[in-house]
Design a protein around this motif. Structure first.
Motif, PDB file in Angstrom:
ATOM      1  N   TRP A  84     -19.708  13.245  44.805  1.00  0.00           N
ATOM      2  CA  TRP A  84     -19.909  14.469  44.039  1.00  0.00           C
ATOM      3  C   TRP A  84     -21.080  14.308  43.082  1.00  0.00           C
ATOM      4  CZ3 TRP A  84     -19.529  15.672  38.732  1.00  0.00           C
ATOM      5  CH2 TRP A  84     -19.487  17.048  38.422  1.00  0.00           C
ATOM      6  N   ALA A  85     -21.852  15.379  42.924  1.00  0.00           N
ATOM      7  CA  ALA A  85     -22.928  15.395  41.941  1.00  0.00           C
ATOM      8  C   ALA A  85     -23.034  16.795  41.361  1.00  0.00           C
ATOM      9  CB  ALA A  85     -24.252  14.978  42.566  1.00  0.00           C
ATOM     10  N   PRO A  86     -23.168  16.927  40.052  1.00  0.00           N
ATOM     11  CA  PRO A  86     -23.256  18.253  39.448  1.00  0.00           C
ATOM     12  C   PRO A  86     -24.659  18.835  39.602  1.00  0.00           C
ATOM     13  CG  PRO A  86     -23.417  16.580  37.750  1.00  0.00           C
ATOM     14  CD  PRO A  86     -23.174  15.850  39.044  1.00  0.00           C
ATOM     15  N   ALA A  87     -24.713  20.134  39.879  1.00  0.00           N
ATOM     16  CA  ALA A  87     -25.996  20.837  39.866  1.00  0.00           C
ATOM     17  C   ALA A  87     -26.265  21.449  38.501  1.00  0.00           C
ATOM     18  CB  ALA A  87     -26.010  21.924  40.940  1.00  0.00           C
ATOM     19  N   THR A  88     -25.174  21.721  37.748  1.00  0.00           N
ATOM     20  CA  THR A  88     -25.304  22.306  36.419  1.00  0.00           C
ATOM     21  C   THR A  88     -24.422  21.546  35.442  1.00  0.00           C
ATOM     22  OG1 THR A  88     -23.581  23.928  36.975  1.00  0.00           O
ATOM     23  CG2 THR A  88     -25.867  24.612  37.264  1.00  0.00           C
ATOM     24  N   ASP A 157     -20.799  23.085  36.697  1.00  0.00           N
ATOM     25  CA  ASP A 157     -20.172  21.979  37.419  1.00  0.00           C
ATOM     26  C   ASP A 157     -19.550  20.957  36.463  1.00  0.00           C
ATOM     27  OD1 ASP A 157     -20.870  23.013  39.910  1.00  0.00           O
ATOM     28  OD2 ASP A 157     -22.803  21.998  39.919  1.00  0.00           O
ATOM     29  N   LEU A 158     -20.275  20.635  35.407  1.00  0.00           N
ATOM     30  CA  LEU A 158     -19.865  19.562  34.498  1.00  0.00           C
ATOM     31  C   LEU A 158     -19.959  20.025  33.057  1.00  0.00           C
ATOM     32  CD1 LEU A 158     -19.242  16.509  33.876  1.00  0.00           C
ATOM     33  CD2 LEU A 158     -21.724  16.142  33.929  1.00  0.00           C
ATOM     34  N   ALA A 179     -11.779  26.140  26.885  1.00  0.00           N
ATOM     35  CA  ALA A 179     -13.023  26.709  27.394  1.00  0.00           C
ATOM     36  C   ALA A 179     -13.666  25.786  28.423  1.00  0.00           C
ATOM     37  CB  ALA A 179     -13.988  26.979  26.242  1.00  0.00           C
ATOM     38  N   ALA A 180     -13.655  24.489  28.146  1.00  0.00           N
ATOM     39  CA  ALA A 180     -14.212  23.521  29.096  1.00  0.00           C
ATOM     40  C   ALA A 180     -13.430  23.542  30.401  1.00  0.00           C
ATOM     41  CB  ALA A 180     -14.202  22.128  28.483  1.00  0.00           C
ATOM     42  N   ALA A 181     -12.105  23.596  30.303  1.00  0.00           N
ATOM     43  CA  ALA A 181     -11.265  23.603  31.503  1.00  0.00           C
ATOM     44  C   ALA A 181     -11.501  24.853  32.331  1.00  0.00           C
ATOM     45  CB  ALA A 181      -9.797  23.502  31.104  1.00  0.00           C
ATOM     46  N   THR A 182     -11.758  25.972  31.660  1.00  0.00           N
ATOM     47  CA  THR A 182     -11.996  27.237  32.358  1.00  0.00           C
ATOM     48  C   THR A 182     -13.355  27.247  33.051  1.00  0.00           C
ATOM     49  OG1 THR A 182     -10.606  28.450  30.796  1.00  0.00           O
ATOM     50  CG2 THR A 182     -12.216  29.736  32.045  1.00  0.00           C
ATOM     51  N   ALA A 183     -14.357  26.654  32.394  1.00  0.00           N
ATOM     52  CA  ALA A 183     -15.733  26.787  32.870  1.00  0.00           C
ATOM     53  C   ALA A 183     -16.121  25.788  33.939  1.00  0.00           C
ATOM     54  CB  ALA A 183     -16.694  26.654  31.682  1.00  0.00           C
ATOM     55  N   ALA A 184     -15.520  24.598  33.930  1.00  0.00           N
ATOM     56  CA  ALA A 184     -16.115  23.473  34.659  1.00  0.00           C
ATOM     57  C   ALA A 184     -15.298  23.008  35.848  1.00  0.00           C
ATOM     58  CB  ALA A 184     -16.337  22.311  33.701  1.00  0.00           C
ATOM     59  N   GLN A 185     -15.991  22.351  36.764  1.00  0.00           N
ATOM     60  CA  GLN A 185     -15.356  21.610  37.847  1.00  0.00           C
ATOM     61  C   GLN A 185     -14.980  20.200  37.400  1.00  0.00           C
ATOM     62  OE1 GLN A 185     -14.575  22.951  41.022  1.00  0.00           O
ATOM     63  NE2 GLN A 185     -15.000  24.741  39.735  1.00  0.00           N
ATOM     64  N   ALA A 186     -15.703  19.657  36.438  1.00  0.00           N
ATOM     65  CA  ALA A 186     -15.403  18.330  35.881  1.00  0.00           C
ATOM     66  C   ALA A 186     -15.633  18.377  34.378  1.00  0.00           C
ATOM     67  CB  ALA A 186     -16.283  17.254  36.513  1.00  0.00           C
ATOM     68  N   VAL A 187     -14.716  17.774  33.626  1.00  0.00           N
ATOM     69  CA  VAL A 187     -14.779  17.763  32.166  1.00  0.00           C
ATOM     70  C   VAL A 187     -14.728  16.321  31.686  1.00  0.00           C
ATOM     71  CG1 VAL A 187     -13.667  18.499  30.022  1.00  0.00           C
ATOM     72  CG2 VAL A 187     -13.621  20.007  32.040  1.00  0.00           C
ATOM     73  N   GLY A 212      -4.531  22.756  35.135  1.00  0.00           N
ATOM     74  CA  GLY A 212      -4.646  22.556  36.569  1.00  0.00           C
ATOM     75  C   GLY A 212      -5.636  21.505  37.007  1.00  0.00           C
ATOM     76  N   LEU A 213      -6.219  20.754  36.057  1.00  0.00           N
ATOM     77  CA  LEU A 213      -7.164  19.705  36.417  1.00  0.00           C
ATOM     78  C   LEU A 213      -6.428  18.401  36.702  1.00  0.00           C
ATOM     79  CD1 LEU A 213      -8.881  21.862  34.763  1.00  0.00           C
ATOM     80  CD2 LEU A 213     -10.504  19.983  34.383  1.00  0.00           C
ATOM     81  N   THR A 214      -7.091  17.509  37.408  1.00  0.00           N
ATOM     82  CA  THR A 214      -6.559  16.186  37.744  1.00  0.00           C
ATOM     83  C   THR A 214      -7.328  15.129  36.972  1.00  0.00           C
ATOM     84  OG1 THR A 214      -5.959  16.882  39.983  1.00  0.00           O
ATOM     85  CG2 THR A 214      -6.245  14.514  39.614  1.00  0.00           C
TER      86      THR A 214
END
Length: 337
Positions: A84-88, A157-158, A179-187, A212-214
């Motif tokens: 995985w790599a973030p684009a944003t 993404d991050l 807010a971070a949990a809502t916005a991102a794929q990874a925190v 809902g994050l792991t």
């Protein structure tokens, strides 16, 4: 791009170039006040960094340590999600951008937005990024925002939140994590490696899981932390090289220091967390290595790795505090318990 070391060198060079004219007495006074704020217990509803002298002192005093702590957390994320790599990337409360430097060193070219409520911090961060020579940093967006009260950032993404929660009220801390949990794929959330920093990380971890994050790191699981709260705390350490400017501002003589930090990384995509993680500095004794581990299935345990374990013993001697265990390339062998 394997830019971790070049990025660290670029950060030191940019700090030296932009802060060369900072009067030592003024820097020392600003650092003393910042240390009082950093170690204090009263949250604030105003920026701690008030003007350019504050920001310059902060950059010299804290950026190298914050960079190394976040770099360690990103390495754990990369271990858990190597493909995985973030684009944003959005850096909430990013100040002068230390976390964004770490992100630029971990992946090729994520588009970064730094949010902070201190305009002087954003201005100096923009200057440092412009002097970096790193395209992703030079293209970063720097936006003023009141941390905690603003709407959730745009989907990204991050999200990184480094050394921010301590400055906020309990309500604003919860708002930032949500807010971070809502916005991102990874925190990635980082706090000082103190008992109260650990408590804030555990609270954030609980909120991320509820959203809902792991958990990807440092924990091997999403269950309750097995560390007994109130008697111990989970934290890690990163080695920080001190430049001459860094030593001058901090009043130290050693060429390095160890930054203690607590953290959590959580994702919305599948990850492979470490099966076990070393949560204390390994004790190397004659013919054996003692590892204090947080495990997926057994809670906390101590592993004693001896010479009879062969290559696993050699791996244990090279294992550092915070590393996954056993190493990914470790051969199958006798149980190291």
């Amino acid at each position: 791009m394997n830019a971790t070391l070049p990025t660290a060198e670029a950060l030191r060079a940019a700090l030296a170039a932009l802060l060369d004219g900072l009067p030592p007495r003024q820097a020392a006074q600003a650092v003393d006040r910042l240390i009082a704020s950093y170690r204090g217990t009263t949250p604030t509803d105003a920026p701690i960094l008030r003007d350019r002298s504050d920001v310059a002192a902060y950059a010299a005093y804290r950026m190298p340590a914050t960079f190394e702590a976040v770099r360690s957390c990103l390495a754990a994320l990369r271990d858990a999600a190597p493909d995985w790599a973030p684009a944003t990337h959005t850096d909430i409360g990013g100040g002068t951008g230390a976390a964004s430097w770490a992100v630029a060193g971990a992946w090729d070219g994520p588009r970064t937005t730094v949010l902070d409520w201190s305009e002087p911090a954003l201005a100096l961060g923009r200057e440092l990024a412009g002097a970096s020579g790193i395209p992703a940093l030079r293209a970063a967006t720097w936006e003023r925002a009141r941390i905690g009260a603003s709407p959730a950032p745009a989907p990204t993404d991050l999200v990184t939140v480094s050394y921010v929660l301590k400055e906020l009220t309990a309500g604003d801390r919860a708002a930032v994590v949500d807010a971070a949990a809502t916005a991102a794929q990874a925190v990635v959330i980082v706090e000082p490696g103190t008992p109260d920093g650990y408590e804030r990380i555990i609270d954030a971890r609980d909120r991320l899981i509820a959203a809902g994050l792991t958990v990807a790191a440092p924990c091997p699981h999403d269950d309750a932390c097995p560390v007994e709260r109130g008697t111990d705390w989970c934290h890690f350490s990163a080695r920080v090289s001190r430049s001459s400017l860094h030593r001058q501002v901090k009043g130290g003589s050693l060429s390095h220091e160890d930054e203690k930090f607590s953290y959590v990384v959580a994702t919305r995509f599948p990850v492979r967390p470490a099966r076990e993680r070393v949560i204390r500095r390994p004790q190397i004794r004659k013919g054996q290595v003692l590892l204090e581990l947080c495990t997926r299935d057994e809670g906390l345990r101590r592993a004693t790795v001896t010479k009879r374990h062969g290559t696993l013993y050699r791996a244990a001697r090279d294992t550092a505090w915070g590393d996954p265990w056993p190493p990914a390339d470790a051969p199958e062998g006798p149980d190291a318990a």
